[in-house]
Design a protein around this motif. Structure first.
Motif, short mmCIF file in Angstrom:
data_model
loop_
_atom_site.label_atom_id
_atom_site.label_comp_id
_atom_site.label_asym_id
_atom_site.label_seq_id
_atom_site.Cartn_x
_atom_site.Cartn_y
_atom_site.Cartn_z
N SER A 1 0.83 -1.20 0.00
CA SER A 1 0.00 0.00 0.00
C SER A 1 0.86 1.25 0.00
N ALA A 2 0.39 2.28 -0.73
CA ALA A 2 1.08 3.57 -0.75
C ALA A 2 0.18 4.68 -0.22
N GLU A 3 -0.84 4.32 0.56
CA GLU A 3 -1.78 5.33 1.05
C GLU A 3 -1.09 6.38 1.92
N ALA A 4 -0.18 5.95 2.79
CA ALA A 4 0.50 6.91 3.67
C ALA A 4 1.41 7.83 2.85
N THR A 5 2.07 7.28 1.84
CA THR A 5 2.93 8.10 0.99
C THR A 5 2.11 9.18 0.30
N LEU A 6 0.97 8.78 -0.25
CA LEU A 6 0.15 9.72 -1.01
C LEU A 6 -0.54 10.74 -0.12
N LYS A 7 -0.93 10.34 1.07
CA LYS A 7 -1.54 11.31 1.98
C LYS A 7 -0.51 12.37 2.39
N LYS A 8 0.70 11.91 2.69
CA LYS A 8 1.73 12.86 3.09
C LYS A 8 2.05 13.83 1.95
N PHE A 9 2.05 13.33 0.72
CA PHE A 9 2.37 14.18 -0.42
C PHE A 9 1.22 15.14 -0.72
N THR A 10 0.01 14.65 -0.75
CA THR A 10 -1.11 15.55 -1.06
C THR A 10 -1.34 16.56 0.06
N ASP A 11 -1.07 16.19 1.32
CA ASP A 11 -1.14 17.16 2.41
C ASP A 11 -0.11 18.27 2.20
N ALA A 12 1.08 17.89 1.74
CA ALA A 12 2.12 18.88 1.51
C ALA A 12 1.74 19.83 0.37
N ILE A 13 1.03 19.31 -0.63
CA ILE A 13 0.56 20.17 -1.73
C ILE A 13 -0.44 21.19 -1.21
N VAL A 14 -1.36 20.76 -0.36
CA VAL A 14 -2.32 21.70 0.24
C VAL A 14 -1.59 22.76 1.06
N ALA A 15 -0.60 22.31 1.84
CA ALA A 15 0.17 23.25 2.67
C ALA A 15 0.93 24.25 1.81
N ALA A 16 1.26 23.87 0.58
CA ALA A 16 1.98 24.78 -0.34
C ALA A 16 1.02 25.71 -1.07
N GLY A 17 -0.26 25.59 -0.81
CA GLY A 17 -1.23 26.47 -1.45
C GLY A 17 -1.91 25.85 -2.64
N GLY A 18 -1.75 24.54 -2.82
CA GLY A 18 -2.35 23.87 -3.97
C GLY A 18 -3.69 23.26 -3.63
N PRO A 19 -4.31 22.60 -4.60
CA PRO A 19 -5.61 21.99 -4.38
C PRO A 19 -5.50 20.71 -3.56
N ARG A 20 -6.63 20.27 -3.06
CA ARG A 20 -6.70 18.99 -2.37
C ARG A 20 -6.89 17.90 -3.44
N TYR A 21 -5.75 17.34 -3.88
CA TYR A 21 -5.82 16.31 -4.91
C TYR A 21 -6.38 15.02 -4.36
N ALA A 22 -7.20 14.36 -5.16
CA ALA A 22 -7.56 12.96 -4.91
C ALA A 22 -6.58 12.10 -5.70
N TRP A 23 -6.57 10.79 -5.42
CA TRP A 23 -5.65 9.92 -6.15
C TRP A 23 -6.29 8.58 -6.49
N ARG A 24 -5.74 7.99 -7.54
CA ARG A 24 -6.14 6.65 -7.95
C ARG A 24 -4.89 5.89 -8.39
N SER A 25 -4.85 4.61 -8.02
CA SER A 25 -3.71 3.77 -8.41
C SER A 25 -4.12 2.32 -8.25
N VAL A 26 -3.21 1.42 -8.61
CA VAL A 26 -3.39 -0.01 -8.39
C VAL A 26 -2.12 -0.51 -7.71
N ASP A 27 -2.28 -1.10 -6.53
CA ASP A 27 -1.12 -1.62 -5.81
C ASP A 27 -0.48 -2.76 -6.60
N PRO A 28 0.86 -2.80 -6.70
CA PRO A 28 1.54 -3.89 -7.39
C PRO A 28 1.61 -5.13 -6.52
N GLU A 29 1.98 -6.24 -7.13
CA GLU A 29 2.37 -7.41 -6.36
C GLU A 29 3.72 -7.12 -5.73
#
Length: 619
Positions: A367-395
């Protein structure tokens, strides 16, 4: 992933084993002469080809002046004939490296010495690397005859002395190798450099074309007009534009004693560099500077792309270089700040090299949920939009990259501007297919993976496909991270042209993606399709041509002037690795705006080693 060869290792003392391996691989040519190799000159040791005619033989009392001493890494010293041109043959170097291994260094620059030992050919990176070899004397016995002698005058390497042609074509009878060909230093750049191997050389004040890296190296060019771009780099625009004026610069003094200068592309190494010309695994011909000038900074700035208009959809690709929650917050903040300030908050961002939630820890986590939350939170803190995300976890550990890291592509999207069409999200092994819905193309799984069981994707990232809607119009986006160039031979290979073995896999990957795009267009010929990501190949490569096959796609990189076509800097060559390709439905260059946003690759201080790309168009 970063376009970097395998990790660096110092030369070991087991030179005999390396020589034996190289001999077995046909890399070395050993003299069949029965003549004694005693009391020879340095030019006799070097010979007039790339390998010594005395390889494997003992030599006695080879005389020279010590021009440089290296007490770290590959320990040893360089000696050169006192007059610098003892045999008057421009093809034979008058200097050679004396490899001492772990033995104590007992000489100093300026010593007149006589060296006895075994002539060897060391292949940096091993015989399988394809690298040229470095002639050296090993297991030496050294006699110092005097000290404080003047050094041989340096040979100046400049635009006039470096031939326009890069290298001769390899001998087909020798598997394409140039090792046995007589050197022609007035005809080929690589032959010139080989004829100067080990010699005291000098480059004058030169423009930096490869920024200072983590290994305390930089690249300059002695040809100021060779494929130059407006930001000071040198563009690699074809397989025949190798840019022979490039040279790597290191320094002889350890950085603990003398800090290495920090430089960005376009800066000037004022005063140039002087020292022995070495050959190594990670750059080929390298001036190991005994004397090093100062950096004249030119103030290169990080670019900012314009904001998309209300009716324009902005789609970007950004390789964020193995991002995971264990990285420092400052990396997240810097990358996020770039998305907001430099990329102007694109509507859709395809990310490459997002790692799982504990990075390189190899414990089965995908899972990369924690990675993506930390990154999208940082984008909001930088003044950007609240991005949503979509992906498929690898094997776990099935997609290559850093073991345990499980890198993958991810879609970020701004839900205030664009919507994601969720259609039975796929998994790591289930392919998404093109289906017909209401007379138009659609994906069976969105997000979904393209042909994940295809052998082309073995140990490589599988493409991520998704359906987006912008102002009522469907846009298909396919995010990619093709196989790396690892294993390819360098431009200074003894094979000319070099063997680029990694291309075969990317060609198959490109064919798979091209087939998927054709499937979409069979159902809906005017569909808007954007294929993007770290393609790990050039805009003129076979992989790019395969992606474009049949008119299914066109690389947007070619909408830029040739001097602007780059997203990565490798060994002083500015080149394309990251691409965005568009279907005919998107239109031609008059219908879209494409920008390679230069914020990383040209700088000593990087948040990633790739520059992001942005495409703006009206679906």
């Amino acid at each position: 992933m970063p376009h970097i060869p395998t990790p660096r290792v110092p030369r070991t003392a087991a030179v005999g084993a390396v020589v034996a391996t190289a001999l077995a691989a046909g890399l070395l040519v050993v003299s069949s002469s029965a003549a004694s190799a005693d009391e020879v000159g340095i030019h006799d040791v070097q010979g007039a080809t790339r390998v010594s005619p005395l390889a494997g033989q003992q030599v006695k009392d080879v005389a020279g002046i010590v021009t440089g001493v290296r007490g770290y890494g590959s320990k040893g010293f360089w000696i050169q004939s006192a007059d610098g041109s003892a045999d008057a043959d421009p093809a034979t170097s008058e200097a050679v490296f004396v490899f001492t291994g772990s033995a104590a260094l007992t000489v100093q620059t300026g010593d007149a010495v006589r060296v006895s030992g075994t002539v060897g050919e060391y292949v940096p990176g091993g015989a399988a690397s394809g690298n040229q070899s470095l002639t050296q004397i090993t297991k030496p016995t050294v006699t110092v005859e005097s000290s404080g002698n003047p050094l041989p005058a340096p040979v100046t390497i400049d635009a006039k002395s470096v031939p326009a042609a890069y290298a001769p074509t390899g001998d087909p009878a020798q598997g394409g190798s140039i090792n046995a060909l007589p050197l022609k230093p007035r005809s080929y750049a690589l032959d010139l450099y080989e004829s100067l191997e080990g010699m005291n050389v000098r480059v004058g004040s030169s423009r930096v074309v490869g920024a200072t890296d983590a290994y305390n190296e930089l690249w300059v060019t002695v040809k100021k007009n060779e494929n130059r771009n407006r930001r000071g780099g040198t563009v690699y625009g074809s397989y025949d534009a190798q840019n022979g004026g490039r040279l790597q610069i290191q320094q002889l003094a350890p950085v603990s004693e003398q800090p290495f200068p920090k430089a960005d592309v376009g800066d000037v190494l004022r005063g140039g560099a002087e020292g022995p010309l070495d050959f190594n695994q990670f750059g080929g011909y390298t001036v190991v500077a005994r004397e090093l000038g100062k950096i004249d900074g030119k103030g290169l700035t990080r670019e900012k792309t314009r904001r998309q208009a209300k009716g324009e959809l902005a789609v970007a690709t950004y390789n964020v270089e193995n991002l995971d929650p264990t990285d420092p917050q400052k990396k997240f903040d810097a990358l996020a700040g770039a998305v907001v300030a430099n990329l102007s908050s694109p509507d859709i961002v395809a990310l490459e090299e997002i790692q799982d939630d504990n990075g390189a820890k190899n414990d089965g986590t995908v899972s990369a949920e924690a990675t993506l939350k930390k990154f999208t939170d940082a984008i909001v803190a930088a003044g950007g939009p609240r991005y949503a995300w979509r992906s498929v976890d690898p094997e776990n550990n099935k997609d290559g990259g850093e073991p345990g890291g499980n890198i993958r592509q991810v879609f970020l999207y701004n839900p205030e501007r664009v919507s994601f069409t969720e259609r039975a999200p796929g998994d790591a092994t289930t392919p998404t297919e093109v289906v017909r819905k209401g007379g138009r193309a659609a994906l069976s799984h969105s997000p979904g993976r393209v042909d994940p069981k295809n052998a082309a994707w073995a140990d490589s990232r599988k493409p991520l496909a998704g359906e987006f809607t912008f102002r009522g119009r469907t846009v298909f986006v396919i995010a990619n991270h093709f196989g790396s160039k690892g294993g390819d031979e360098g431009l200074t290979s003894h094979h000319q042209p070099p063997v680029r073995s990694s291309e075969a896999k990317r060609l198959l990957q490109a064919q798979a993606v091209n087939g998927f795009v054709k499937d979409i267009r069979k159902v809906q010929r005017n569909a808007d399709v954007v294929v993007l990501g770290d393609i790990n190949d050039f805009e003129f490569s076979a992989a790019t041509k395969a992606l474009e096959d049949g008119g299914a796609l066109r690389s947007a990189a070619r909408s830029l002037p040739k001097s602007e076509r780059y997203s990565y800097v490798y060994q002083g060559n500015s080149q394309v690795l990251d691409q965005i390709l568009t279907s005919p439905g998107v239109g031609d260059a008059d219908d879209f705006s494409y920008d390679s946003v230069h914020i990383n690759a040209e700088f000593a201080e990087q948040n990633s080693d790739h520059d992001p790309q942005v495409l703006r168009f009206r679906p």
